[in-house]
Design a protein around this motif. Structure first.
Motif, short mmCIF file in Angstrom:
data_model
loop_
_atom_site.label_atom_id
_atom_site.label_comp_id
_atom_site.label_asym_id
_atom_site.label_seq_id
_atom_site.Cartn_x
_atom_site.Cartn_y
_atom_site.Cartn_z
N MET A 1 0.85 -1.20 0.00
CA MET A 1 0.00 0.00 0.00
C MET A 1 0.88 1.24 0.00
O MET A 1 1.89 1.30 0.69
CB MET A 1 -0.87 0.01 1.25
CG MET A 1 -1.85 -1.15 1.32
SD MET A 1 -3.18 -0.98 0.14
CE MET A 1 -4.04 0.43 0.85
N PRO A 2 0.54 2.27 -0.72
CA PRO A 2 1.39 3.47 -0.79
C PRO A 2 1.35 4.31 0.46
O PRO A 2 2.20 5.17 0.65
CB PRO A 2 0.80 4.23 -1.99
CG PRO A 2 -0.61 3.73 -2.09
CD PRO A 2 -0.59 2.31 -1.64
N TRP A 3 0.38 4.11 1.36
CA TRP A 3 0.30 4.88 2.58
C TRP A 3 0.24 3.92 3.76
O TRP A 3 -0.81 3.65 4.31
CB TRP A 3 -0.93 5.78 2.58
CG TRP A 3 -0.92 6.71 1.42
CD1 TRP A 3 -0.25 7.88 1.32
CD2 TRP A 3 -1.60 6.55 0.18
NE1 TRP A 3 -0.47 8.45 0.09
CE2 TRP A 3 -1.29 7.66 -0.63
CE3 TRP A 3 -2.44 5.57 -0.33
CZ2 TRP A 3 -1.79 7.82 -1.91
CZ3 TRP A 3 -2.95 5.72 -1.61
CH2 TRP A 3 -2.61 6.83 -2.38
N PRO A 4 1.40 3.34 4.15
CA PRO A 4 1.38 2.23 5.09
C PRO A 4 0.95 2.57 6.49
O PRO A 4 0.63 1.69 7.26
CB PRO A 4 2.84 1.75 5.08
CG PRO A 4 3.62 2.95 4.70
CD PRO A 4 2.75 3.70 3.73
N SER A 5 0.93 3.83 6.87
CA SER A 5 0.59 4.12 8.27
C SER A 5 -0.27 5.35 8.38
O SER A 5 -0.18 6.13 9.29
CB SER A 5 1.86 4.30 9.08
OG SER A 5 2.66 5.29 8.52
N ARG A 6 -1.16 5.51 7.41
CA ARG A 6 -1.93 6.73 7.30
C ARG A 6 -2.86 7.00 8.45
O ARG A 6 -3.13 8.13 8.79
CB ARG A 6 -2.73 6.68 6.02
CG ARG A 6 -3.58 5.42 5.94
CD ARG A 6 -3.85 5.02 4.53
NE ARG A 6 -4.52 3.73 4.47
CZ ARG A 6 -3.87 2.59 4.45
NH1 ARG A 6 -2.57 2.58 4.53
NH2 ARG A 6 -4.51 1.46 4.37
N GLU A 85 6.58 10.29 9.98
CA GLU A 85 6.69 9.60 11.26
C GLU A 85 7.66 8.44 11.06
O GLU A 85 7.39 7.52 10.30
CB GLU A 85 5.32 9.09 11.72
CG GLU A 85 5.33 8.51 13.11
CD GLU A 85 3.95 8.14 13.58
OE1 GLU A 85 3.79 7.04 14.10
OE2 GLU A 85 3.02 8.96 13.41
N LYS A 86 8.82 8.54 11.72
CA LYS A 86 9.88 7.54 11.54
C LYS A 86 10.22 7.37 10.07
O LYS A 86 10.42 6.26 9.57
CB LYS A 86 9.48 6.21 12.17
CG LYS A 86 9.32 6.28 13.68
CD LYS A 86 8.99 4.93 14.27
CE LYS A 86 8.86 5.03 15.78
NZ LYS A 86 8.53 3.71 16.40
N GLY A 87 10.24 8.51 9.36
CA GLY A 87 10.62 8.50 7.96
C GLY A 87 9.51 8.11 6.99
O GLY A 87 9.74 8.06 5.78
N ASN A 161 7.74 -0.59 9.78
CA ASN A 161 6.55 0.25 9.88
C ASN A 161 6.62 1.12 11.14
O ASN A 161 7.08 0.66 12.19
CB ASN A 161 5.29 -0.63 9.93
CG ASN A 161 4.01 0.16 9.76
OD1 ASN A 161 3.53 0.79 10.71
ND2 ASN A 161 3.47 0.16 8.55
N PRO A 162 6.18 2.37 11.07
CA PRO A 162 6.20 3.25 12.25
C PRO A 162 5.39 2.70 13.43
O PRO A 162 5.60 3.10 14.56
CB PRO A 162 5.56 4.55 11.74
CG PRO A 162 5.70 4.51 10.26
CD PRO A 162 5.67 3.07 9.87
N HIS A 163 4.50 1.76 13.17
CA HIS A 163 3.64 1.24 14.22
C HIS A 163 3.99 -0.17 14.64
O HIS A 163 3.17 -0.88 15.23
CB HIS A 163 2.18 1.34 13.76
CG HIS A 163 1.85 2.74 13.34
ND1 HIS A 163 1.55 3.06 12.05
CD2 HIS A 163 1.85 3.90 14.03
CE1 HIS A 163 1.35 4.37 11.96
NE2 HIS A 163 1.53 4.90 13.15
#
Length: 242
Positions: A1-6, A85-87, A161-163
């Motif tokens: 997905m292009p927005w992994p932590s939206r 967020e975390k790059g 992933n930031p999460h």
């Protein structure tokens, strides 16, 4: 997905005008400036008369019966403006949702236990407001529906992933997500400031928004709505903005 932590629920960032961060690890740590700074009172009589007219219409439709206090709709916060967020850019607007295959995506990145529990309570077909958060003018922009009930959020196991959550185990995942699908845009943008004006008036006269979680637990990125709350907010799209 292009927005992994939206839709992440982490870090409690602030809306530029009215921070209401849909971010979870620190959602409960501090009062939200979104609610402190946007304390404008409604124009004299405007919200009360709107509430009375709405109530009269609802009573006419339902034979005067009041809605039960049951959560059956939702409000989902997401950031429409770029923020790293975390790059990783956590931006995800309603236009980004519309651009997804079948206008559907998973609602990942929630890292607050109460918000997670709300995700787990969602039922197939229930509708939610899509709320733009942590931006110049926060507010409701559209409606989505739940198309897949809660299942493990894979981002908790992704170290990039930031999460990522090192304490979560695949045999007993801590975090969940649901799939949502775009339904429609609201007929107009419904700003936080307008919703808050009604909330303040309803606290005094007993209207449907008196206990709306957008103001009582404003740092949560996943919030339940009663039928009355959902119907009243949705009715605002028919009114001219003040």
């Amino acid at each position: 997905m292009p927005w992994p932590s939206r839709k992440r629920d982490k870090a409690a960032g602030a809306d530029k005008k009215e921070p209401d961060a849909k971010i979870a690890k620190t959602e409960e740590e501090a009062p939200d400036k979104e609610e402190e700074e946007k304390s404008a009172k409604p124009p004299a009589g405007s919200s009360k008369s709107g509430w009375k007219n709405w109530k009269k219409t609802k009573e006419s439709d339902s034979g005067g019966e009041e809605s039960k206090i049951t959560y059956c709709h939702w409000l989902l916060k997401s950031e429409p403006e770029s923020r790293l967020e975390k790059g990783v850019d956590v931006k995800f607007s309603i236009d980004d949702l519309k651009a997804q295959p079948n206008q559907t995506t998973f609602w990942d990145g929630v890292r607050n236990y109460q918000a997670r529990n709300f995700l787990r309570a969602m039922k197939l077909g229930q509708q939610a407001f899509f709320y733009h958060s942590n931006c110049k003018e926060p507010g409701i922009v559209g409606i989505v529906k739940i198309v897949k009930e809660a299942y493990p959020d894979h981002t908790q196991f992704d170290q990039k992933n930031p999460h990522y959550d090192s304490s979560s185990r695949k045999e007993n995942p801590k975090w969940s997500m649901v799939d949502v699908q775009f339904v429609r845009m609201t007929k107009r943008f419904i700003p936080l400031s307008e919703i808050k004006a009604h909330h303040l008036a309803h606290k005094a006269d007993g209207g449907p928004l008196k206990n709306m979680m957008l103001f009582t637990r404003q740092r949560l990125s996943i919030q339940p709505l009663t039928q009355e709350e959902f119907d009243f907010v949705l009715s605002l799209e028919e009114e001219k903005p003040h």
